[in-house]
Design an enzyme around this catalytic site. Structure first.
Site, PDB file in Angstrom:
ATOM      1  N   ASP A  30       0.855  -1.195   0.000  1.00  0.00           N
ATOM      2  CA  ASP A  30       0.000   0.000   0.000  1.00  0.00           C
ATOM      3  C   ASP A  30       0.891   1.246   0.000  1.00  0.00           C
ATOM      4  OD1 ASP A  30      -3.199   0.574   1.104  1.00  0.00           O
ATOM      5  OD2 ASP A  30      -1.753   2.231   1.061  1.00  0.00           O
ATOM      6  N   ASN A  86     -13.043  -3.266   2.600  1.00  0.00           N
ATOM      7  CA  ASN A  86     -14.101  -2.259   2.598  1.00  0.00           C
ATOM      8  C   ASN A  86     -14.926  -2.348   1.309  1.00  0.00           C
ATOM      9  OD1 ASN A  86     -12.917  -1.254   4.985  1.00  0.00           O
ATOM     10  ND2 ASN A  86     -11.549   0.077   3.836  1.00  0.00           N
ATOM     11  N   HIS A  92     -16.011   3.100   3.873  1.00  0.00           N
ATOM     12  CA  HIS A  92     -14.647   3.639   3.774  1.00  0.00           C
ATOM     13  C   HIS A  92     -13.884   3.148   2.556  1.00  0.00           C
ATOM     14  CE1 HIS A  92     -10.730   5.136   5.144  1.00  0.00           C
ATOM     15  NE2 HIS A  92     -11.374   5.829   6.074  1.00  0.00           N
ATOM     16  N   GLN A  93     -14.591   2.652   1.524  1.00  0.00           N
ATOM     17  CA  GLN A  93     -13.883   2.222   0.315  1.00  0.00           C
ATOM     18  C   GLN A  93     -13.597   3.438  -0.563  1.00  0.00           C
ATOM     19  OE1 GLN A  93     -16.059  -0.413  -2.317  1.00  0.00           O
ATOM     20  NE2 GLN A  93     -14.202  -1.092  -3.364  1.00  0.00           N
ATOM     21  N   HIS A  99     -10.422  -5.114  -2.911  1.00  0.00           N
ATOM     22  CA  HIS A  99      -9.072  -5.287  -2.368  1.00  0.00           C
ATOM     23  C   HIS A  99      -9.137  -5.673  -0.904  1.00  0.00           C
ATOM     24  CE1 HIS A  99     -10.221  -1.044  -2.135  1.00  0.00           C
ATOM     25  NE2 HIS A  99      -9.524  -0.963  -1.003  1.00  0.00           N
ATOM     26  N   HIS A 101      -6.951  -5.518   2.517  1.00  0.00           N
ATOM     27  CA  HIS A 101      -5.784  -4.956   3.193  1.00  0.00           C
ATOM     28  C   HIS A 101      -5.226  -6.014   4.151  1.00  0.00           C
ATOM     29  CE1 HIS A 101      -6.794  -0.560   2.499  1.00  0.00           C
ATOM     30  NE2 HIS A 101      -7.999  -1.076   2.343  1.00  0.00           N
TER      31      HIS A 101
HETATM   32  P1  AMP Z   1      -9.825   1.653   0.641  1.00  0.00           P
HETATM   33  O1  AMP Z   1     -10.121   2.822   1.552  1.00  0.00           O
HETATM   34  O2  AMP Z   1     -10.159   0.334   1.305  1.00  0.00           O
HETATM   35  O3  AMP Z   1     -10.465   1.793  -0.715  1.00  0.00           O
HETATM   36  O4  AMP Z   1      -8.251   1.646   0.451  1.00  0.00           O
HETATM   37  C1  AMP Z   1      -7.592   2.023  -0.725  1.00  0.00           C
HETATM   38  C2  AMP Z   1      -6.116   1.873  -0.465  1.00  0.00           C
HETATM   39  O5  AMP Z   1      -5.429   1.968  -1.693  1.00  0.00           O
HETATM   40  C3  AMP Z   1      -5.517   2.951   0.467  1.00  0.00           C
HETATM   41  O6  AMP Z   1      -4.940   2.321   1.606  1.00  0.00           O
HETATM   42  C4  AMP Z   1      -4.474   3.637  -0.421  1.00  0.00           C
HETATM   43  O7  AMP Z   1      -3.309   4.025   0.282  1.00  0.00           O
HETATM   44  C5  AMP Z   1      -4.185   2.548  -1.451  1.00  0.00           C
HETATM   45  N1  AMP Z   1      -3.671   3.044  -2.718  1.00  0.00           N
HETATM   46  C6  AMP Z   1      -4.225   3.992  -3.522  1.00  0.00           C
HETATM   47  N2  AMP Z   1      -3.461   4.197  -4.612  1.00  0.00           N
HETATM   48  C7  AMP Z   1      -2.402   3.344  -4.520  1.00  0.00           C
HETATM   49  C8  AMP Z   1      -1.250   3.082  -5.335  1.00  0.00           C
HETATM   50  N3  AMP Z   1      -1.037   3.728  -6.486  1.00  0.00           N
HETATM   51  N4  AMP Z   1      -0.364   2.140  -4.912  1.00  0.00           N
HETATM   52  C9  AMP Z   1      -0.577   1.476  -3.750  1.00  0.00           C
HETATM   53  N5  AMP Z   1      -1.634   1.687  -2.937  1.00  0.00           N
HETATM   54  C10 AMP Z   1      -2.544   2.607  -3.311  1.00  0.00           C
END
Ligand code: AMP
Length: 142
Positions: A30, A86, A92-93, A99, A101
């Site tokens: 991440d 999420n 919180h998505q 994905h 985490h």
């Molecule tokens: P969510 O809130 O569950 O949608 O989480 C999205 C996640 O994607 C966040 O933790 C971001 O830091 C991560 N993220 C967004 N863009 C990138 C990227 N280019 N490379 C790696 N992680 C990313």
């Protein structure tokens, strides 16, 4: 619909720290880690939320999550971890591509506290619980 940022990462159009790849799954670090080793595990199938994901992609992710978690624990020395997934803005998505985490947790380490969980449990009344369970079970086939 436009490709999500994760589809572009999977294709190699956007750089990432790749951890794992097979024909259905891609995993990478991440970019905004909540703790050291925070990783994302993504199906190549571009479903927005997990309720729209195929059984095949879900199974492929389920197969590699434990292996990735073990590797992250060993590499970071974390003592615990959360798997967070999420679905939808209210949950919180931020990125509309399924994905998972993997968030390592470290006791007594300030950089291990990036994820805070507030858990306000409510009461499940018996009759309401039985009614709700019936309704959910009736919808499982779909
Ligand atoms: P969510 O809130 O569950 O949608 O989480 C999205 C996640 O994607 C966040 O933790 C971001 O830091 C991560 N993220 C967004 N863009 C990138 C990227 N280019 N490379 C790696 N992680 C990313």
């Amino acid at each position: 619909m436009a490709d999500s940022i994760f589809t572009r990462i999977i294709r190699g159009e956007i750089p990432s720290h790749r951890l794992y790849e097979d024909d259905r799954v891609f995993a990478f670090l991440d970019i905004g880690p909540l703790s050291q080793g925070h990783a994302l595990v993504v199906p190549k199938e571009p479903a927005e939320t997990i309720d729209k994901l195929s059984d095949e992609s879900a199974a492929a992710i389920g197969r590699c999550l434990p292996r990735l978690a073990r590797a992250i624990l060993k590499a970071t020395g974390a003592t615990a971890f959360n798997i967070l997934q999420n679905n939808g803005r209210a949950a919180h998505q931020a990125v509309p591509h399924v994905h998972f985490h993997i968030i390592p947790r470290f006791e007594n380490r300030p950089d291990g506290a990036g994820l805070e969980i507030t858990w306000r449990a409510q009461k499940l009344e018996s009759a309401a619980g039985a009614d709700l369970a019936r309704k959910i079970i009736a919808n499982l086939a779909g």
